[in-house]
Design an enzyme around this catalytic site. Sequence first.
Site, PDB file in Angstrom:
ATOM      1  N   PRO A  10       0.717  -1.144  -0.028  1.00 15.06           N
ATOM      2  CA  PRO A  10       0.151  -0.019   0.062  1.00 15.06           C
ATOM      3  C   PRO A  10       1.006   1.273  -0.006  1.00 15.06           C
ATOM      4  CG  PRO A  10      -0.155  -1.001   2.163  1.00 15.06           C
ATOM      5  CD  PRO A  10       0.535  -1.878   1.257  1.00 15.06           C
ATOM      6  N   ASN A  11       0.279   2.236  -0.727  1.00 12.67           N
ATOM      7  CA  ASN A  11       0.714   3.650  -0.940  1.00 12.67           C
ATOM      8  C   ASN A  11       2.047   3.556  -1.696  1.00 12.67           C
ATOM      9  OD1 ASN A  11      -1.266   4.889   0.619  1.00 12.67           O
ATOM     10  ND2 ASN A  11      -0.489   3.742   2.281  1.00 12.67           N
ATOM     11  N   ARG A  18       5.237  10.920  -2.934  1.00 13.08           N
ATOM     12  CA  ARG A  18       4.969  10.675  -1.482  1.00 13.08           C
ATOM     13  C   ARG A  18       5.999  10.901  -0.451  1.00 13.08           C
ATOM     14  NH1 ARG A  18       4.171   4.781   1.689  1.00 13.08           N
ATOM     15  NH2 ARG A  18       3.550   5.735   3.600  1.00 13.08           N
ATOM     16  N   TYR A  23      11.225   8.600   1.150  1.00 10.94           N
ATOM     17  CA  TYR A  23      10.997   7.900  -0.059  1.00 10.94           C
ATOM     18  C   TYR A  23      11.889   8.141  -1.221  1.00 10.94           C
ATOM     19  CZ  TYR A  23       7.425   5.715   3.220  1.00 10.94           C
ATOM     20  OH  TYR A  23       6.907   5.273   4.377  1.00 10.94           O
ATOM     21  N   ASN A  74       8.185  -5.415  -0.575  1.00  8.94           N
ATOM     22  CA  ASN A  74       8.008  -4.344   0.167  1.00  8.94           C
ATOM     23  C   ASN A  74       6.447  -4.325   0.502  1.00  8.94           C
ATOM     24  OD1 ASN A  74       7.739  -1.934   1.620  1.00  8.94           O
ATOM     25  ND2 ASN A  74       8.842  -0.755   0.200  1.00  8.94           N
ATOM     26  N   ALA A  77       2.930  -0.827   4.975  1.00 12.44           N
ATOM     27  CA  ALA A  77       2.334  -1.020   6.236  1.00 12.44           C
ATOM     28  C   ALA A  77       1.889  -2.072   6.664  1.00 12.44           C
ATOM     29  CB  ALA A  77       1.272   0.206   6.453  1.00 12.44           C
ATOM     30  N   HIS A  80       3.901  -4.744   9.356  1.00 10.35           N
ATOM     31  CA  HIS A  80       3.579  -4.398  10.932  1.00 10.35           C
ATOM     32  C   HIS A  80       2.203  -5.086  11.403  1.00 10.35           C
ATOM     33  CE1 HIS A  80       7.004  -1.901   9.568  1.00 10.35           C
ATOM     34  NE2 HIS A  80       6.381  -1.349   9.055  1.00 10.35           N
ATOM     35  N   ASP A  87       1.622 -15.643   6.748  1.00 15.58           N
ATOM     36  CA  ASP A  87       1.189 -16.898   6.573  1.00 15.58           C
ATOM     37  C   ASP A  87       1.327 -17.302   5.206  1.00 15.58           C
ATOM     38  OD1 ASP A  87       0.556 -17.420   9.183  1.00 15.58           O
ATOM     39  OD2 ASP A  87      -1.561 -17.338   8.997  1.00 15.58           O
ATOM     40  N   GLU A  98      12.373  -9.491   2.548  1.00 16.95           N
ATOM     41  CA  GLU A  98      11.376  -8.306   2.911  1.00 16.95           C
ATOM     42  C   GLU A  98      12.275  -6.947   2.592  1.00 16.95           C
ATOM     43  OE1 GLU A  98      10.060  -6.384   7.285  1.00 16.95           O
ATOM     44  OE2 GLU A  98      10.580  -8.532   7.004  1.00 16.95           O
ATOM     45  N   HIS A 100      12.601  -2.555   2.769  1.00 21.25           N
ATOM     46  CA  HIS A 100      12.042  -1.123   3.023  1.00 21.25           C
ATOM     47  C   HIS A 100      12.955  -0.089   2.632  1.00 21.25           C
ATOM     48  CE1 HIS A 100       9.120  -3.243   5.603  1.00 21.25           C
ATOM     49  NE2 HIS A 100      10.230  -3.843   6.105  1.00 21.25           N
ATOM     50  N   ILE A 101      12.363   0.930   2.044  1.00 24.14           N
ATOM     51  CA  ILE A 101      13.362   2.075   1.514  1.00 24.14           C
ATOM     52  C   ILE A 101      13.807   2.723   2.850  1.00 24.14           C
ATOM     53  CG2 ILE A 101      13.030   4.186   0.308  1.00 24.14           C
ATOM     54  CD1 ILE A 101      10.646   2.844  -1.224  1.00 24.14           C
ATOM     55  N   SER A 102      12.937   3.100   3.634  1.00 26.54           N
ATOM     56  CA  SER A 102      13.492   3.746   4.968  1.00 26.54           C
ATOM     57  C   SER A 102      14.016   2.863   6.070  1.00 26.54           C
ATOM     58  CB  SER A 102      12.484   4.411   5.508  1.00 26.54           C
ATOM     59  OG  SER A 102      11.585   3.699   6.174  1.00 26.54           O
ATOM     60  N   ARG A 107      12.359   5.124  12.711  1.00 25.69           N
ATOM     61  CA  ARG A 107      10.809   5.829  12.599  1.00 25.69           C
ATOM     62  C   ARG A 107      10.075   5.598  13.637  1.00 25.69           C
ATOM     63  NH1 ARG A 107       8.441   5.200   6.671  1.00 25.69           N
ATOM     64  NH2 ARG A 107       7.288   6.560   7.713  1.00 25.69           N
ATOM     65  N   ARG A 111       6.622   1.119  13.685  1.00 24.86           N
ATOM     66  CA  ARG A 111       7.243   0.407  12.489  1.00 24.86           C
ATOM     67  C   ARG A 111       8.338  -0.530  12.830  1.00 24.86           C
ATOM     68  NH1 ARG A 111       5.211   3.131   7.962  1.00 24.86           N
ATOM     69  NH2 ARG A 111       4.407   5.056   8.562  1.00 24.86           N
TER      70      ARG A 111
END
Length: 142
Positions: A10-11, A18, A23, A74, A77, A80, A87, A98, A100-102, A107, A111
């Site tokens: 998402p996003n 954004r 990001y 990625n 949200a 978390h 699953d 997995e 993550h950009i940040s 943060r 997170r």
Amino acid sequence: MTRILIINGPNLNLLGVREPGIYGNSSMETYLETLRSRYPDYSIEYFQSNHEGEIIDKLHSVGFDDGLEGVVLNAGAYTHTSLAIADAIAAIKVPVIEVHISNVHAREEVRHHSMISSVCRGVIAGFGMDSYRLAIESLMVR
């Protein structure tokens, strides 16, 4: 040709517009061109959804594909919050990295915990868009 799938949650369809301070300014489409140019011997596929069930369905549909080297995920949200995505990852045989950009640990506290890390081959976070490149390279050396 060896295939790698990037899945964004998402996003992340808003990359480049954004919160550029977190990001960056690059869209995913622009970065995909960079990745595909860098790794011409790999077919780098891409899927993005803002919907948890669609991400799970995509993991199920590719999860037993012998021609797929791995998934770079990625989950945004959902990282978390989604036991369901965890699953789905646990149920498939294709390895998942997995990303993550940040640096999620720098943060908000919410997170700091990932529901999916324990079922992923590895975690890469905090290197900006380069997190995707590092994940792809980790799949190349397996």
